[in-house]
Design an enzyme around this catalytic site. Structure first.
Site, PDB file in Angstrom:
ATOM      1  N   PRO A  50      -0.216   0.655  -4.683  1.00  0.00           N
ATOM      2  CA  PRO A  50       0.657   0.185  -5.767  1.00  0.00           C
ATOM      3  C   PRO A  50       0.796  -1.330  -5.817  1.00  0.00           C
ATOM      4  CG  PRO A  50       1.631   2.076  -4.677  1.00  0.00           C
ATOM      5  CD  PRO A  50       0.463   1.665  -3.841  1.00  0.00           C
ATOM      6  N   ASP A  51       0.745  -1.999  -4.661  1.00  0.00           N
ATOM      7  CA  ASP A  51       0.870  -3.455  -4.646  1.00  0.00           C
ATOM      8  C   ASP A  51      -0.256  -4.126  -5.431  1.00  0.00           C
ATOM      9  OD1 ASP A  51       3.085  -3.177  -3.108  1.00  0.00           O
ATOM     10  OD2 ASP A  51       2.169  -3.818  -1.232  1.00  0.00           O
ATOM     11  N   SER A  52      -1.384  -3.446  -5.572  1.00  0.00           N
ATOM     12  CA  SER A  52      -2.526  -4.018  -6.283  1.00  0.00           C
ATOM     13  C   SER A  52      -2.495  -3.730  -7.786  1.00  0.00           C
ATOM     14  CB  SER A  52      -3.838  -3.467  -5.705  1.00  0.00           C
ATOM     15  OG  SER A  52      -3.987  -3.839  -4.353  1.00  0.00           O
TER      16      SER A  52
END
Length: 280
Positions: A50-52
């Site tokens: 999700p961070d990407s």
């Protein structure tokens, strides 16, 4: 003012106060349950997925808010939930469950609409090549690359359904061929025939990749604490406004600028608050 908040589960709802990180969202969305082998426990993703992907939703939302402000003069508060935005990438599986009540599970490297589809051992120590065959045309080309072996004409492999039912044996046949070549040779032979294939690279091979080197993807920077190091460059090139890659800031490095230049504190106020430990 335009303000964006990106949290794990948004600003409202029964779990809005829960803290967490991208790894938690990998589990919450079910992505972790989809990665790994069918007969083993979930392994999760290599990185906090999700961070990407979530920041791109934030970028689009901010651009939309800027356009709205240009037309109306009004700002907006943007609430981005990692949980909800990451679920967007599971839409086909969610629709499949809604329509057919099928629960998606771990499938290793396999794909429901392609065969062979996997990562196959090649010549050398721990060397591999990925091969994907999606269409009948690709299957025929694949067989030609292998020299049209007798097993390829077996009735069991005459259809996608048959290939999927006998996929373990199909993969064994494929690997009996790939182990005789380096992954680079397998990739070249397959790609020349129109079959999707790619070398499974180590981090060292990636760092030395001629294409990435030519594009300047890994850029050397000087970090004030750890010294010279490499960072990944921005993968998007802007012809008029190229980006300048800088090292990650140290903790509190920009406090003085933010509090005095952006928020408008005087130098004396900043020093007083600093002495009081307000910024710790």
């Amino acid at each position: 003012m335009i303000m964006l908040s990106a949290t794990i589960q948004g600003q409202t709802g029964p779990r809005s106060t829960f803290a967490g990180y991208g790894w938690n969202t990998v589990a919450l969305t079910g992505i972790g349950n989809l990665t790994g082998w069918p007969d083993r426990s979930p392994v999760g993703t290599l990185q906090a997925y999700p961070d990407s992907v979530v920041p791109w939703f934030g970028v689009v939302a901010v651009l939309s808010a800027l356009e709205y402000r240009r037309r109306t003069g009004r700002g907006q508060y943007i609430d981005v939930s990692q949980y909800e935005t990451t679920c967007q990438f599971l839409a086909p599986l969610l629709l499949d469950y809604a329509a057919h009540h099928r629960v998606a599970m771990r499938a290793g490297n396999r794909c429901p609409y392609a065969a062979p589809h996997g990562v196959y051992r090649c010549r050398g120590e721990d060397r591999w090549c990925a091969i994907s065959v999606f269409t009948e045309t690709e299957w025929e080309a694949f067989c030609r690359v292998l020299g049209s072996p007798a097993w390829a004409r077996d009735e069991r492999f005459a259809s996608l359904h048959g290939k999927k039912e006998n996929e373990d044996e199909l993969d064994r046949f494929v690997e009996q061929w790939t182990v005789n070549f380096t992954p680079e040779e397998v990739m070249s032979l397959m790609q020349q025939a129109g079959v999707p294939a790619g070398v499974v690279k180590t981090n060292k091979e990636l760092f030395e990749d001629p294409q990435l080197t030519d594009q300047g993807f890994f850029q050397r920077v000087e970090h004030p604490e750890i010294g010279p190091c490499y960072q990944q460059a921005w993968p998007i090139k802007l012809s008029i406004s190229p980006l300048n890659i800088r090292p990650a800031p140290c903790l509190g490095e920009h406090n003085e600028y933010v509090y005095t230049q952006v928020l408008g504190l005087s130098d004396q106020e900043f020093v007083e608050y600093l002495d009081q430990g307000v910024f710790e």
